[in-house]
Scaffold this active site. Structure first.
Site, PDB file in Angstrom:
ATOM      1  N   GLY A  31      -2.181  -7.325  -2.343  1.00  0.00           N
ATOM      2  CA  GLY A  31      -3.381  -6.603  -1.934  1.00  0.00           C
ATOM      3  C   GLY A  31      -3.111  -5.394  -1.073  1.00  0.00           C
ATOM      4  N   HIS A  37       0.645   0.210  -6.782  1.00  0.00           N
ATOM      5  CA  HIS A  37       0.089  -0.929  -7.510  1.00  0.00           C
ATOM      6  C   HIS A  37      -0.677  -0.443  -8.751  1.00  0.00           C
ATOM      7  CE1 HIS A  37       0.099  -2.565  -3.224  1.00  0.00           C
ATOM      8  NE2 HIS A  37       0.840  -3.457  -3.862  1.00  0.00           N
ATOM      9  N   GLY A 145       7.409  -3.413  -9.508  1.00  0.00           N
ATOM     10  CA  GLY A 145       7.862  -2.092  -9.108  1.00  0.00           C
ATOM     11  C   GLY A 145       9.331  -2.049  -8.722  1.00  0.00           C
ATOM     12  N   GLU A 146       9.971  -0.926  -9.054  1.00  0.00           N
ATOM     13  CA  GLU A 146      11.369  -0.713  -8.619  1.00  0.00           C
ATOM     14  C   GLU A 146      11.445  -0.508  -7.110  1.00  0.00           C
ATOM     15  OE1 GLU A 146      12.890   2.473 -11.037  1.00  0.00           O
ATOM     16  OE2 GLU A 146      13.504   1.048 -12.601  1.00  0.00           O
ATOM     17  N   VAL A 174       6.470   4.851  -6.640  1.00  0.00           N
ATOM     18  CA  VAL A 174       5.477   5.893  -6.393  1.00  0.00           C
ATOM     19  C   VAL A 174       5.545   6.266  -4.912  1.00  0.00           C
ATOM     20  CG1 VAL A 174       3.024   6.485  -6.455  1.00  0.00           C
ATOM     21  CG2 VAL A 174       4.013   5.044  -8.249  1.00  0.00           C
ATOM     22  N   SER A 183       3.689   1.901   0.513  1.00  0.00           N
ATOM     23  CA  SER A 183       3.773   0.479   0.851  1.00  0.00           C
ATOM     24  C   SER A 183       2.500   0.106   1.594  1.00  0.00           C
ATOM     25  CB  SER A 183       4.985   0.229   1.758  1.00  0.00           C
ATOM     26  OG  SER A 183       4.852  -1.025   2.402  1.00  0.00           O
ATOM     27  N   SER A 184       2.013  -1.096   1.360  1.00  0.00           N
ATOM     28  CA  SER A 184       0.829  -1.558   2.102  1.00  0.00           C
ATOM     29  C   SER A 184       1.119  -1.533   3.595  1.00  0.00           C
ATOM     30  CB  SER A 184       0.464  -2.979   1.667  1.00  0.00           C
ATOM     31  OG  SER A 184       0.308  -3.039   0.268  1.00  0.00           O
ATOM     32  N   ARG A 185       2.384  -1.711   3.963  1.00  0.00           N
ATOM     33  CA  ARG A 185       2.746  -1.784   5.388  1.00  0.00           C
ATOM     34  C   ARG A 185       2.730  -0.419   6.078  1.00  0.00           C
ATOM     35  NH1 ARG A 185       6.353  -6.123   3.333  1.00  0.00           N
ATOM     36  NH2 ARG A 185       5.858  -7.995   4.513  1.00  0.00           N
TER      37      ARG A 185
HETATM   38  P1  AMP Z   1       3.255  -6.082  -3.005  1.00  0.00           P
HETATM   39  O1  AMP Z   1       1.754  -6.027  -2.975  1.00  0.00           O
HETATM   40  O2  AMP Z   1       3.917  -5.301  -1.942  1.00  0.00           O
HETATM   41  O3  AMP Z   1       3.772  -7.495  -3.153  1.00  0.00           O
HETATM   42  O4  AMP Z   1       3.668  -5.342  -4.364  1.00  0.00           O
HETATM   43  C1  AMP Z   1       3.171  -5.748  -5.614  1.00  0.00           C
HETATM   44  C2  AMP Z   1       3.913  -5.002  -6.688  1.00  0.00           C
HETATM   45  O5  AMP Z   1       3.729  -3.612  -6.530  1.00  0.00           O
HETATM   46  C3  AMP Z   1       5.429  -5.258  -6.669  1.00  0.00           C
HETATM   47  O6  AMP Z   1       5.905  -5.365  -7.995  1.00  0.00           O
HETATM   48  C4  AMP Z   1       5.944  -4.015  -5.992  1.00  0.00           C
HETATM   49  O7  AMP Z   1       7.270  -3.701  -6.347  1.00  0.00           O
HETATM   50  C5  AMP Z   1       4.986  -2.968  -6.509  1.00  0.00           C
HETATM   51  N1  AMP Z   1       4.981  -1.796  -5.629  1.00  0.00           N
HETATM   52  C6  AMP Z   1       4.752  -1.783  -4.295  1.00  0.00           C
HETATM   53  N2  AMP Z   1       4.883  -0.523  -3.813  1.00  0.00           N
HETATM   54  C7  AMP Z   1       5.197   0.262  -4.862  1.00  0.00           C
HETATM   55  C8  AMP Z   1       5.473   1.663  -5.011  1.00  0.00           C
HETATM   56  N3  AMP Z   1       5.458   2.491  -3.986  1.00  0.00           N
HETATM   57  N4  AMP Z   1       5.771   2.117  -6.252  1.00  0.00           N
HETATM   58  C9  AMP Z   1       5.822   1.261  -7.311  1.00  0.00           C
HETATM   59  N5  AMP Z   1       5.564  -0.053  -7.234  1.00  0.00           N
HETATM   60  C10 AMP Z   1       5.261  -0.548  -6.033  1.00  0.00           C
END
Ligand code: AMP
Length: 278
Positions: A31, A37, A145-146, A174, A183-185
């Protein structure tokens, strides 16, 4: 767009679509959604008949003292972004693990270094939740995501080892307008911390660019480390892009990865070394 709030509802939705012969695409998230995302949703949308996104902050993948409690949340904004991306269903369970849940999925090898070294137990939390989510969503393909490069490798390993019938689709990182990996953080960073955090991608990009000159791995890493402005660097490594083992020489496809903290906020980033710059 349907909102599914329990594992039972998720399974019913998925079984219904499978019976209709639909190809189910899945994007797991925690989220506080951003363009990273959404890019994964857009990547899968044309490859599937129905697309489901999960939003669940998984306690199993947070260690003691990590930021589980202050992980950002915005359910309303997340639902609006999913709807705009053409998502068919959002799975937002308040509880994902039933009473008596007693299984851990653990990948060895790939999980030992990098984030596995600084966050013990993290990856078994990730593989456990992803395996359960694959079961609940009955998905045919899932995007990762990478940005979380080691996680992507670990999920691929698990999927192959357990012969799960899920195609793993990777999505590129991205970045924000200034290059910081989304990043959400990031929302937890002060302006001053965010300014210093730009040194993460900048040092990685410089490392990748200077790798072409034939500098040694030690020189590349030494210079990059000097240019990182963080409160703590968990790791900065140059590894084999498949095995994630540290490289002594740049003689194969490589990836440079960094994890660093700014106050209580831990950020990660990585870059392809040796192919995109040649
Ligand atoms: P998270 O919500 O952080 O667990 O991320 C969920 C998915 O989104 C994971 O597969 C992450 O690798 C991807 N993701 C998070 N940030 C990015 C980003 N900046 N670019 C591409 N994918 C992302």
């Amino acid at each position: 767009m349907e909102e599914l709030t329990s594992p039972e509802e998720m399974v019913a939705w998925a079984s219904d679509h499978r019976q209709q012969g639909h190809r189910i695409g899945f994007v797991p998230t925690m989220g506080f959604l951003h363009r990273g995302h959404v890019s994964l949703m857009e990547l899968l949308r044309p490859q599937c008949d129905v697309l489901v996104v999960s939003i669940y902050v998984n306690p199993l993948q947070f260690g003691p003292g990590e930021d589980l409690e202050r992980y950002p949340r915005d359910e309303g904004g997340d639902l609006a972004k999913c709807a705009a991306a053409g998502v068919d269903a959002v799975f937002l369970p308040s509880e994902l693990y039933p009473a008596g849940f007693g299984t851990r999925v653990e990948v060895s090898g790939l999980t030992q270094g990098l984030c596995g070294g600084s966050r013990p137990g993290h990856f078994s939390g990730v593989t456990t939740v992803v395996a359960r989510l694959f079961g609940l969503t009955r998905c045919d393909l899932a995007a990762f995501g990478e940005k979380d490069f080691q996680q992507l490798a670990v999920i691929r390993r698990m999927t192959e080892d357990l012969a799960l019938a899920v195609q793993i689709v990777p999505g590129p990182i991205v970045r924000d307008h200034d290059g910081l990996a989304l990043s959400s953080r990031n929302v937890n960073l002060s302006d001053e911390q965010r300014a210093r955090a730009l040194s993460l991608h900048q040092s990685l990009f410089t490392l990748a660019e200077t790798a072409r000159r034939g500098d040694s791995v030690a020189e590349l890493l030494g210079r990059a480390r000097m240019s990182i402005r963080a409160d703590r660097v968990d790791y900065l490594e140059l590894v084999d892009a498949s095995s994630l083992q540290p490289l002594a020489e740049l003689d194969r496809p490589a990836r440079a990865l960094v994890a660093a903290s700014y106050g209580g906020t831990r950020l990660i980033d990585n870059v392809d070394v040796g192919t995109q710059w040649t």
